[in-house]
Design a protein around this motif. Sequence first.
Motif, PDB file in Angstrom:
ATOM      1  N   SER A 255      45.039 -45.887  81.132  1.00 20.13           N
ATOM      2  CA  SER A 255      44.258 -44.648  81.100  1.00 20.13           C
ATOM      3  C   SER A 255      44.203 -44.081  79.673  1.00 20.13           C
ATOM      4  O   SER A 255      43.138 -43.672  79.192  1.00 20.13           O
ATOM      5  CB  SER A 255      44.897 -43.642  82.068  1.00 20.13           C
ATOM      6  OG  SER A 255      44.477 -42.344  81.755  1.00 20.13           O
ATOM      7  N   ILE A 256      45.365 -44.091  78.988  1.00 23.55           N
ATOM      8  CA  ILE A 256      45.398 -43.567  77.604  1.00 23.55           C
ATOM      9  C   ILE A 256      44.542 -44.458  76.703  1.00 23.55           C
ATOM     10  O   ILE A 256      43.761 -43.963  75.885  1.00 23.55           O
ATOM     11  CB  ILE A 256      46.857 -43.489  77.092  1.00 23.55           C
ATOM     12  CG1 ILE A 256      47.646 -42.443  77.900  1.00 23.55           C
ATOM     13  CG2 ILE A 256      46.897 -43.141  75.602  1.00 23.55           C
ATOM     14  CD1 ILE A 256      49.128 -42.399  77.621  1.00 23.55           C
ATOM     15  N   CYS A 257      44.684 -45.794  76.859  1.00 23.23           N
ATOM     16  CA  CYS A 257      43.906 -46.735  76.022  1.00 23.23           C
ATOM     17  C   CYS A 257      42.402 -46.488  76.181  1.00 23.23           C
ATOM     18  O   CYS A 257      41.657 -46.492  75.197  1.00 23.23           O
ATOM     19  CB  CYS A 257      44.237 -48.183  76.394  1.00 23.23           C
ATOM     20  SG  CYS A 257      45.882 -48.682  75.854  1.00 23.23           S
ATOM     21  N   GLU A 258      41.982 -46.251  77.420  1.00 24.03           N
ATOM     22  CA  GLU A 258      40.541 -46.036  77.674  1.00 24.03           C
ATOM     23  C   GLU A 258      40.038 -44.797  76.933  1.00 24.03           C
ATOM     24  O   GLU A 258      38.914 -44.760  76.431  1.00 24.03           O
ATOM     25  CB  GLU A 258      40.288 -45.895  79.184  1.00 24.03           C
ATOM     26  CG  GLU A 258      40.337 -47.236  79.913  1.00 24.03           C
ATOM     27  CD  GLU A 258      40.345 -47.081  81.433  1.00 24.03           C
ATOM     28  OE1 GLU A 258      40.489 -45.921  81.916  1.00 24.03           O
ATOM     29  OE2 GLU A 258      40.252 -48.095  82.127  1.00 24.03           O
ATOM     30  N   ARG A 259      40.880 -43.756  76.872  1.00 25.75           N
ATOM     31  CA  ARG A 259      40.441 -42.509  76.238  1.00 25.75           C
ATOM     32  C   ARG A 259      40.573 -42.555  74.712  1.00 25.75           C
ATOM     33  O   ARG A 259      39.955 -41.755  74.010  1.00 25.75           O
ATOM     34  CB  ARG A 259      41.243 -41.334  76.818  1.00 25.75           C
ATOM     35  CG  ARG A 259      40.909 -41.139  78.298  1.00 25.75           C
ATOM     36  CD  ARG A 259      41.741 -40.052  78.939  1.00 25.75           C
ATOM     37  NE  ARG A 259      41.366 -38.716  78.490  1.00 25.75           N
ATOM     38  CZ  ARG A 259      41.955 -37.593  78.924  1.00 25.75           C
ATOM     39  NH1 ARG A 259      42.924 -37.673  79.834  1.00 25.75           N
ATOM     40  NH2 ARG A 259      41.567 -36.421  78.476  1.00 25.75           N
ATOM     41  N   VAL A 260      41.399 -43.491  74.204  1.00 27.77           N
ATOM     42  CA  VAL A 260      41.580 -43.599  72.746  1.00 27.77           C
ATOM     43  C   VAL A 260      40.559 -44.555  72.138  1.00 27.77           C
ATOM     44  O   VAL A 260      40.155 -44.398  70.982  1.00 27.77           O
ATOM     45  CB  VAL A 260      43.034 -44.052  72.417  1.00 27.77           C
ATOM     46  CG1 VAL A 260      43.183 -44.458  70.956  1.00 27.77           C
ATOM     47  CG2 VAL A 260      44.026 -42.933  72.752  1.00 27.77           C
ATOM     48  N   THR A 261      40.091 -45.548  72.935  1.00 30.04           N
ATOM     49  CA  THR A 261      39.201 -46.602  72.412  1.00 30.04           C
ATOM     50  C   THR A 261      37.980 -46.060  71.652  1.00 30.04           C
ATOM     51  O   THR A 261      37.625 -46.629  70.613  1.00 30.04           O
ATOM     52  CB  THR A 261      38.750 -47.528  73.573  1.00 30.04           C
ATOM     53  OG1 THR A 261      39.913 -47.953  74.267  1.00 30.04           O
ATOM     54  CG2 THR A 261      38.015 -48.740  73.052  1.00 30.04           C
TER      55      THR A 261
END
Length: 976
Positions: A255-261
């Motif tokens: 979830s964090i990776c998706e929002r940081v990408t």
Amino acid sequence: MEWASQLCENRGLGSKMTDSKYFTTTKKGEIFELKAELNSDKKEKKKEAVKKVIASMTVGKDVSALFPDVVNCMQTDNLELKKLVYLYLMNYAKSQPDMAIMAVNTFVKDCEDPNPLIRALAVRTMGCIRVDKITEYLCEPLRKCLKDEDPYVRKTAAVCVAKLHDINAQLVEDQGFLDTLKDLISDSNPMVVANAVAALSEIAESHPNSNLLDLNPQTINKLLTALNECTEWGQIFILDCLANYTPRDDRESQSICERVTPRLSHANSAVVLSAVKVLMKFMEMLPKDLDYYGTLLKKLAPPLVTLLSAEPELQYVALRNINLIVQKRPEILKHEMKVFFVKYNDPIYVKLEKLDIMIRLASQANIAQVLAELKEYATEVDVDFVRKAVRAIGRCAIKVEQSAERCVSTLLDLIQTKVNYVVQEAIVVIKDIFRKYPNKYESVIATLCENLDSLDEPEARAAMIWIVGEYAERIDNADELLESFLEGFHDESTQVQLQLLTAIVKLFLKKPTETQELVQQVLSLATQDSDNPDLRDRGYIYWRLLSTDPVAAKEVVLAEKPLISEETDLIEPTLLEELICHIGTLASVYHKPPSAFVEGSRGVQHKRLPARAGSGESTESPDVGQSVSGVSDAPPAVIPSQGDLLGDLLNLDLAPPTTTVPPVPSSMQMGAMDLLGGGLDSLLGGDLGGSPAMGVGVGVGVGVGVGLGPAPVGMPAGLGAAPAVGGGLGDLFDLGGGVGMTSGSYSPPRVVWLQAMKAKGLEISGTFARRGGVIQMDVSLTNKAMSVMSDFAVQFNKNSFGMAPAGPLQVLTPLGPNQTVEVSLPLSSTGPVMKMEPLNNLQVAVKNNIDVFYFSCQYPISLLFVEDGKMDRQVFLATWKDIPSDNEAQFQIKDCHLSSDAASNKLQGSNIFTVAKRTVEAQDMLYQSIKLTNGIWVLAELRIQTGNPNYTLSVKCRAPEVSQYVSQCYELILKN
């Protein structure tokens, strides 16, 4: 400078004309005129005067005398004038703290001004005035600004808390500002959130265990929401904060990776690298079979490639970071090889870095492309780059087995160019290829031998010698080739000498009949004529092996070698993990952890990647890591390297007579007692044979011939014996069993060896002791300076008895001001030997983060008296008669009131052993023996007359220089 940049800002606020005129004035009496103008009733004149003051300050003139006049100008509604006054105040408040208090009321008033710009300006200036006296006055205004309705004021106040914490941490904690900062993370304005995170991160760095940034899923969600709306620097602060968070599971991680990408497509390269850091960390927790994992790998490549279209300096930083990323996850950039091909106009530092990454990405799929590129680079004009390109071809051969043949033919083509440095590099890498693929490409040796005469670099010469020695049986004239190198043996570098020695020994073992003379010549050059301890030791070991057991020599020297690894230059995994956590910082450019180059407590926090989901790994505690590395930190035990192998310590015959020798108490002790006594004999076992022509004295006072013939007769039995299996390295430091350890040995009082005034505040005092058979140097280090001292290390100069540290100086924590630490440093007596004046003088160097300091001290020679120094009575008698009477010295010990038994017991505590006692006419005579760590025997007769406080001591020794130091020890031991 903050105020200089703000000065530029001010120029656009009011004045249409240029400000350069303020910098051109050179009037005399200027301060007086400025004072008058500052006190003028006209606002314009005041503003002009303040601008002139700021201009003078900017060019370095001292205008502090105008402090009260400038502070009076604070009471104004004009924002431009107020900014200028605040600039002045920031600069001079530290040198005028008493006057700065005058400004406090204005700060308090300005913090309640209706204009938010003025409120923010006041709070920013408060943070920049680093004066203890006025910080407490600023707490109330700061508290109000932290809860201000305007976000611009709140974000400025957040940074002010970090600045105030740096000046007075206790005050900030007591006033509850840290809790207010934590609340600001939930602020509705993204810039306030970013500044609050930046301030808390800054404070947390200086207090690693404070757990200020208590990150949880709710907080992380707020940070991610703010991330989209921040300025670029705000985004960097938030991303760096996210990188310190460890998600609970792979779902949260995804979830964090998706929002940081989305940050990967940002125009600012610092934001991109910070986003890459977060993603690299959280990918660790994603299962590799997850679809999203593959998608993320694909998304990471384009932004990294885009970074390489920037200017060269930014390219270099990007390449250093990519180098780490490729080592951790080569699959990210495996299809992007062409991006790393070198351009003709790239600076050399970019070229070399690209070359390194090309090798890391080389695989069977792209090797043809890579080799064609590398071959082209090898014809460039830049010598460093060409060398690296040739090495790269060799590395490709070792990494991709299928390409090895093509690589070797490419290298042969390069050798045919006859360009000297290309040929030399090619030979070095071909040696490595032979190590990786033995018996496969030896057909090229003939070509290599043709270029023998052109080699002038040590590494290339050493590589060629290794090839000739390794494949001597296939080279008809191998002996002639090696003999040609031998002609200038002493002019060669150590690397070449060592390689030549080994190669000739290999040749001898393969063709013994033809090369006996050659091997004798090289062994003689290496042992008798060389002063290099490594070369001498290796020479003796080979000589020893060849003379005692040629079959064993063959097994050792011609043993099958392990294949070299394909990646010898990869960063060690735990360090790589830590560096991945520091992507986008200086650590990722240096490829060193922050603790290696950041002084003080900051930056020493060790970071690690989280354990992969479902891997069963647990994140090791730092303690475990330290204990593991702690094992390898201890220096290995060493064979003595200086004059102890050739000849003896004092150029005298120091051993007992060869006719009757005291028995060795236990074979296990052999390694400890006879390192000097028998040189390599005691370590390797058997005898060193000798012919008169080749003989060279090895050991202390024992004329052991070294040669390839039989061992000489008359060598002491004890000196030829090998240590028993139980000996090992432990016994080098006299730790073996079999000897009763006495505890009451004499230890001199503590003295100051190095005064603080001579060592930049470091005072060193100490003493020596012998405990449990080990010599200890008890050192007190006192820091009398104002700065913290760390990174202590110690080294000794060569000395008479080979005293050397047996381990590092264990100062485990930094030494703060006015702190003292006690350290016990174990010493061995197997270090390099050189006769000192006086004999017991020890020259010491102590290093810390400030400097290297030197001092000398003297140790009592009783430290060197070993536990197995008790002679057999018959041997004592024979030895006493055998030592010439000229070597006998007599000394008086005055004012001693001990009985003979009490004296004997006291002396035995320091390893002075009574062999026999005789009483003649109310006079007790004690016959005593002492043995030193290097095998010197000392015999003594102590006469004690009943009722007479003066004793007579007679000392006999083959090294008379030692006698006076032994008598000093007697006096010290008996009187203390």
